[in-house]
Design a protein around this motif. Structure first.
Motif, mmCIF file in Angstrom:
data_model
loop_
_atom_site.group_PDB
_atom_site.id
_atom_site.type_symbol
_atom_site.label_atom_id
_atom_site.label_comp_id
_atom_site.label_asym_id
_atom_site.label_seq_id
_atom_site.Cartn_x
_atom_site.Cartn_y
_atom_site.Cartn_z
ATOM 1 N N GLU A 1 0.873 -1.177 0.036
ATOM 2 C CA GLU A 1 0.065 -0.204 0.139
ATOM 3 C C GLU A 1 0.987 1.276 -0.013
ATOM 4 N N ARG B 1 0.254 5.054 -3.505
ATOM 5 C CA ARG B 1 -0.620 6.101 -2.465
ATOM 6 C C ARG B 1 -1.703 6.551 -3.073
ATOM 7 N N PRO B 2 -2.689 7.111 -2.188
ATOM 8 C CA PRO B 2 -3.911 7.473 -2.730
ATOM 9 C C PRO B 2 -3.760 8.400 -4.036
ATOM 10 N N ARG B 3 -3.001 9.220 -4.113
ATOM 11 C CA ARG B 3 -2.722 9.981 -5.184
ATOM 12 C C ARG B 3 -2.468 9.202 -6.512
ATOM 13 N N ILE C 1 -3.372 6.269 -7.157
ATOM 14 C CA ILE C 1 -4.440 5.463 -7.253
ATOM 15 C C ILE C 1 -5.589 6.571 -8.072
ATOM 16 N N GLN C 2 -5.626 7.600 -7.577
ATOM 17 C CA GLN C 2 -6.391 8.353 -8.453
ATOM 18 C C GLN C 2 -5.889 8.849 -9.928
ATOM 19 N N ARG D 1 -10.501 -0.660 -0.295
ATOM 20 C CA ARG D 1 -9.488 0.646 -0.125
ATOM 21 C C ARG D 1 -9.304 1.377 -1.579
ATOM 22 N N VAL D 2 -9.254 0.803 -2.585
ATOM 23 C CA VAL D 2 -9.070 1.128 -4.111
ATOM 24 C C VAL D 2 -10.183 2.095 -4.215
ATOM 25 N N THR E 1 -12.456 3.493 -2.332
ATOM 26 C CA THR E 1 -12.357 4.783 -1.698
ATOM 27 C C THR E 1 -11.865 6.032 -2.356
ATOM 28 N N PHE E 2 -10.884 5.769 -2.855
ATOM 29 C CA PHE E 2 -9.907 7.069 -3.565
ATOM 30 C C PHE E 2 -10.437 7.013 -4.903
#
Length: 293
Positions: free
Chosen positions: A54, A58-60, A62-63, A85-86, A88-89
């Motif tokens: 993970e 990172r979330p950024r 993923i987006q 989790r994926v 969510t972002f």
């Protein structure tokens, strides 16, 4: 969920081979650190591996991948991160892609002779209708390419063939434009929507009236004039005969022809008798009229 069993290990130990217990279908699973930790029963090691994976995505990131056109399932399979989790972002980015796909349908597609007169959704709907298909059977999507520009996709299935038409969308105050990026997109916007024809009022009654007027005013052929004269002659002869017969009947009754004025005039009402003239003073005194002497 399908149940699998391990049936073998590839040489080198990089993957294991599993089979479906019901159908016998075989599957190949890569032997990563998580699989090794799970096979050894090292739960603590398995948690450390998931945290490390993970941290790599990172979330950024993923987006960014979602905005570039990746799906949630593709990121899950590539990273091994849990799907929840994926999602969510990815959710806000998926909403952005859907909004761009909707805006692009109101853009004017670019053709070789310039922008079309109708928006992309109308032009594509007409093209689908000419092929006996409905636009509702297709799906719209959008994403950013490597240059940072939005690409719009229309995807549909014909038989076993999956078709994808791509346009480059440039937003604008008047709806923007959509430039085709492949042959399917060019074919769909090659012909614009048909223009409405101006309404025409019938001219048959006017033409018929003019023809009849022209026939009445045009000079008749001598032969036609002769036929018309012959047609009128019997009517005139009949009227003359009726008038002569009426005159003979009047002569037989009175012995002499009756004047036309008396024949045609309405009978007059009987006049009242005139009052007697008043006698003069001489008649009263002398008893005789003065003119009698």
């Amino acid at each position: 969920m399908r149940e699998l069993k391990v049936v073998g290990i590839e040489p080198g130990g990089n993957a294991i081979v599993c089979a479906d217990v019901n159908t016998g279908a075989k599957f190949r699973i890569l032997a990563d650190d998580r699989l090794r930790a799970a096979a050894n029963g090292d739960v603590s090691r398995l948690g450390q591996v998931e945290i490390a994976m993970e941290a790599k995505l990172r979330p950024r990131e993923i987006q960014d991948r979602i905005r570039a056109g990746a799906s949630v399932q593709e990121i899950v399979e590539a990273s091994g991160i849990h799907k929840s989790r994926v999602e969510t972002f990815a959710h806000p980015v998926l909403l952005e892609r859907a909004r761009i796909a909707t805006l692009a349908q109101s853009a004017y597609p670019l053709r070789e002779d310039g922008p079309a007169q109708h928006p992309l959704s109308t032009v594509v709907a007409i093209a689908f209708g000419s092929r006996g298909r409905k636009l509702d059977d297709a799906s719209w999507d959008a994403w950013r390419n490597s240059e940072g520009r939005w690409v719009v996709q229309l995807r549909w299935t014909a038989g076993r063939t999956e078709n994808k038409a791509l346009w480059r969308f440039n937003a604008g105050a008047d709806g923007g434009t959509a430039a085709p990026l492949n042959d399917l997109a060019r074919e769909l916007v090659a012909a614009d929507a048909p223009r409405s024809r101006p309404s025409l009022s019938p001219v048959t009654p006017i033409a018929t009236a003019k023809q009849q007027s022209a026939k009445q005013q045009a000079p008749q052929h001598p032969a036609a004039q002769h036929q018309a004269a012959q047609a009128k002659a019997p009517a005139a002869t009949t009227a003359s005969a009726e008038q002569g017969s009426r005159s003979q009947q009047e002569r037989a009754t009175t012995g002499q022809p009756r004047p036309a004025a008396e024949h045609d005039a309405e009978p007059k009402r009987d006049r009242k008798p005139s009052k007697p003239a008043m006698p003069s003073w001489e008649d009263v005194l002398l008893g005789v009229r003065a003119g009698a002497q």
